[in-house]
Design a protein around this motif. Structure first.
Motif, PDB file in Angstrom:
ATOM      1  N   UNK A 230       0.822  -1.204   0.000  1.00 48.54           N
ATOM      2  CA  UNK A 230       0.000   0.000   0.000  1.00 48.54           C
ATOM      3  C   UNK A 230       0.860   1.260   0.000  1.00 48.54           C
ATOM      4  N   UNK A 233       2.496   2.318  -3.240  1.00 50.92           N
ATOM      5  CA  UNK A 233       1.589   2.919  -4.217  1.00 50.92           C
ATOM      6  C   UNK A 233       1.119   4.289  -3.732  1.00 50.92           C
ATOM      7  N   UNK A 237       1.724   8.354  -5.413  1.00 51.27           N
ATOM      8  CA  UNK A 237       0.502   9.004  -5.864  1.00 51.27           C
ATOM      9  C   UNK A 237       0.192  10.240  -5.032  1.00 51.27           C
ATOM     10  N   UNK A 271      -2.262   2.846   9.242  1.00 40.98           N
ATOM     11  CA  UNK A 271      -2.474   2.337   7.889  1.00 40.98           C
ATOM     12  C   UNK A 271      -3.823   2.789   7.348  1.00 40.98           C
ATOM     13  N   UNK A 272      -4.806   2.870   8.239  1.00 43.43           N
ATOM     14  CA  UNK A 272      -6.128   3.351   7.857  1.00 43.43           C
ATOM     15  C   UNK A 272      -6.024   4.774   7.309  1.00 43.43           C
ATOM     16  N   UNK A 275      -4.565   4.879   3.849  1.00 39.89           N
ATOM     17  CA  UNK A 275      -5.586   4.536   2.858  1.00 39.89           C
ATOM     18  C   UNK A 275      -6.487   5.724   2.564  1.00 39.89           C
ATOM     19  N   UNK A 276      -6.943   6.414   3.619  1.00 39.95           N
ATOM     20  CA  UNK A 276      -7.823   7.573   3.449  1.00 39.95           C
ATOM     21  C   UNK A 276      -7.111   8.667   2.658  1.00 39.95           C
ATOM     22  N   UNK A 278      -4.660   8.346   0.573  1.00 37.15           N
ATOM     23  CA  UNK A 278      -4.527   7.924  -0.818  1.00 37.15           C
ATOM     24  C   UNK A 278      -5.803   8.236  -1.590  1.00 37.15           C
ATOM     25  N   UNK A 279      -6.950   7.838  -1.035  1.00 38.48           N
ATOM     26  CA  UNK A 279      -8.209   8.043  -1.733  1.00 38.48           C
ATOM     27  C   UNK A 279      -8.526   9.533  -1.864  1.00 38.48           C
ATOM     28  N   UNK A 282      -6.299  11.006  -4.561  1.00 34.00           N
ATOM     29  CA  UNK A 282      -6.685  10.547  -5.892  1.00 34.00           C
ATOM     30  C   UNK A 282      -7.904  11.282  -6.399  1.00 34.00           C
ATOM     31  N   UNK A 283      -8.862  11.556  -5.483  1.00 32.37           N
ATOM     32  CA  UNK A 283     -10.084  12.203  -5.943  1.00 32.37           C
ATOM     33  C   UNK A 283      -9.920  13.715  -6.039  1.00 32.37           C
ATOM     34  N   UNK A 286      -5.442  14.628  -8.043  1.00 29.23           N
ATOM     35  CA  UNK A 286      -4.895  13.428  -8.693  1.00 29.23           C
ATOM     36  C   UNK A 286      -3.454  13.591  -9.169  1.00 29.23           C
ATOM     37  N   UNK A 287      -2.931  14.804  -9.226  1.00 29.23           N
ATOM     38  CA  UNK A 287      -1.539  14.956  -9.634  1.00 29.23           C
ATOM     39  C   UNK A 287      -0.592  15.045  -8.434  1.00 29.23           C
TER      40      UNK A 287
END
Lengths: 301, 291
Positions: A230, A233, A237, A271-272, A275-276, A278-279, A282-283, A286-287
């Protein structure tokens, strides 16, 4: 620089800071390696943990049958992981990019199952690794590992920078934007993708090679950890995939945030939050940080 | 080694029964990945949510698993439609679906898995009803109802989806989206709406598959990873967008896993699905039912 210098040479520095620095540097290497294929070429590798673990277990195997200096073990790890990357790429990169991603996911699990069933390297129970004695100029082995990781991080960022500025990077960018168009205008797409996959895999393997000495106990669940897949990636990003410094910024941001959160809250919670983040990035952006910095720069003009 | 045919036949029967359940997991991937071209690797995460909802319903309100399906599957459908809208807004519309979209689903998978860990912990959870505890035996072959119920529900679900996609207008629109979006626009149907409905169905199937999963075995959060391999192996082997292909591939995987578990031990079983996936990608990426 000054902070780094005191960290490395100050004898009174708490061991914890070395460990934290090592972890962050490891993620600089992994994020940068991931970005060579993922960011420049647009091919998502879900199997970073697999390549990392190849590095770990190369060291473990070599240490058992033919001990040698860590530097050479890293080279062997790079060759092994690079070859696995080349093989995976050769078999699946002719298909659509999605299939490559799914194949890398599968590769990591297949490798993990092999290791779990391979009792020579400890199987599912894991294996203890004894740190070799340290030589002259270092105070502790952990300090040596941190210096080694600084070297590896510099090396991987240099490789990424070279790739980005060279014909390989330009070709990969063309593939990312429109693979069919790139191919018709003469970009040797399969060859470029294979080069990128091999380099990326080799660097991930090198990042894994010193890991057994860092933790001194390795089991498949750690070596193939979800956190590795995770983070490698999320960091590029969040930082931004378009430039070599994106993964570095991402790794330092997310890496230090996780170090702080692990200490203050819990490791599941941190880790949670990765993840948040990352999302959210991305939304909303995104760059990544690179994109934000570039648009700020343009606005100022 | 002398092969014990009792064991072989038992393993094949177990595999077929398991395969029916696997088909119910993979059908959502067949719809989302095969037909809509959305690489929903978070599918097993929705499944695990279904499993834990069924556990919660059973534990708190005494819901029978079938009541859970009736209650939670429609919720999954509504959520799936909303989720697709968000995905479309943020990724498809911008043309970012390949890199960012894929990473997005990976992030969702991860958030759900850790979220479940934070709420329920890493302990195994299971549920039980009296009718699930008995076993049917014919000769030396025996199958517990625990496995037979998911098998039957899975088959019925596949049949219903197949009927819906081939016999109704909206269903045919969904099939058409997977073939030619422009042609669909020309006849005046809205491809976004078709995608939205189809993704809603895909998430609903994931929820149902989750309820079936907790009927079969105790559930813990990291089980999602095994099911990514199973779902995508079945989907790819079955020819990506084919429903009969999904069923056949699911049965093949079920039997292959059952035989492996019987003769080599359960520690090798994760390698079966992922190995099958790799081999399919290498040797026959179009799958057995592909064109």
């Amino acid at each position: 620089m000054l902070i780094f210098a005191t960290m490395i040479f100050g004898a009174h520095i708490n061991e914890y800071y070395y460990l934290a620095t090592y972890t962050i540097l490891q993620f600089v290497v992994l994020g940068t390696a991931w970005n060579i294929l993922g960011g420049y070429g647009g091919y998502v590798n879900f199997g970073t943990a697999g390549f990392f673990a190849i590095g770990c277990y190369t060291t473990i195997v070599l240490n058992k049958i033919f001990p040698m200096p860590l530097f050479f073990e890293m080279l062997v790890a790079a060759v092994t992981a690079g070859l696995v990357g080349l093989g995976t790429g050769y078999l699946t990169l002719r298909l659509r990019g999605v299939f490559f991603s799914i194949a890398t996911l599968a590769l990591a699990i297949v490798l993990q199952t092999l290791i779990v069933n391979w009792s020579f390297v400890g199987g599912a129970r894991g294996v203890y690794v004894i740190r070799p004695a340290i030589s002259g100029m270092f105070i502790s082995y952990v300090q040596f590992l941190v210096v080694l990781m600084i070297g590896l991080a510099t090396f991987s960022v240099f490789v990424a920078w070279t790739v980005e500025k060279s014909w390989i990077g330009i070709g990969l960018a063309a593939i990312r934007d429109d693979e069919a168009a790139a191919e018709t205008s003469g970009v040797p797409s399969l060859r470029l993708k294979l080069i990128a996959t091999t380099m990326s895999g080799a660097i991930m393997g090198m990042a894994g090679a010193p890991f057994p000495f860092y933790v001194t106990y390795v089991d498949p669940a750690t070596a193939f950890g979800l956190a590795i897949a995770v983070n490698s990636i999320a960091m590029p990003l969040v930082g931004g995939t378009a430039a070599w410094w994106g993964p570095v910024v991402g790794a330092i941001l997310l890496g230090s945030a996780q170090q702080i959160l692990t200490v203050t809250i819990s490791s599941a919670a941190n880790l949670f939050i990765v993840g948040i983040l990352l999302v959210v990035f991305l939304t909303v952006a995104p760059r990544g940080v690179v994109g934000i910095a570039r648009s700020l720069k343009q606005r100022r003009r | 080694m002398e092969i014990s045919w009792d064991l072989v036949i038992n393993a094949i029967v177990t595999g077929v029964v398991l395969g029916g359940f696997y088909a119910s997991v993979a059908i959502g991937v067949t719809i989302a990945f095969g037909m809509l071209d959305i690489v929903n690797i978070a599918h097993p995460a929705f499944m695990i949510v279904g499993a834990y909802l069924a556990f919660l319903g059973w534990d708190q309100f005494g819901f029978d698993p079938f009541v859970s399906i009736a209650v939670f599957a429609p919720c999954g459908y509504v959520f799936g439609r909303a989720f697709y809208r968000a995905y479309h807004f943020f990724f498809e519309r911008r043309g970012d679906e390949s890199l960012q979209g894929l990473a997005f689903f990976f992030g969702i998978l991860f958030i759900v898995e850790i979220g479940v860990v934070l709420v329920f912990g890493v302990d195994y959870r299971s549920l039980s009803e009296p009718y699930l505890e008995s076993t049917i035996g014919i000769g030396f072959v025996s199958v517990p109802w625990r496995m037979l119920v998911p098998f039957l529900v899975g088959l019925v679900m596949l049949g219903c989806i197949n009927l819906y996609l081939t016999r109704t207008f909206t269903g045919r629109t969904i099939l058409a989206v997977s073939q030619d979006v422009e042609a669909l626009r020309l006849i005046g149907a809205n491809p976004i709406r078709a995608n939205e409905i189809a993704f809603g169905i895909a998430v609903a199937t994931a929820i149902i598959a989750g309820v079936l999963l907790i009927i079969i075995q105790p559930v813990e959060p990291s089980i999602t990873r095994e099911y990514i391999g199973r779902a995508f192996a079945i989907c790819v082997l079955g020819g990506i967008a084919s429903i009969p292909g999904t069923l056949v591939a699911a049965l093949i995987l079920g039997v292959a896993e059952a035989l492996t578990t019987t003769f080599y031990g359960p520690s090798w079983s994760p390698a079966v699905s992922f190995g099958l996936l790799l081999l399919t990608l290498i040797f026959r990426p179009a799958g057995i039912f592909g064109r």
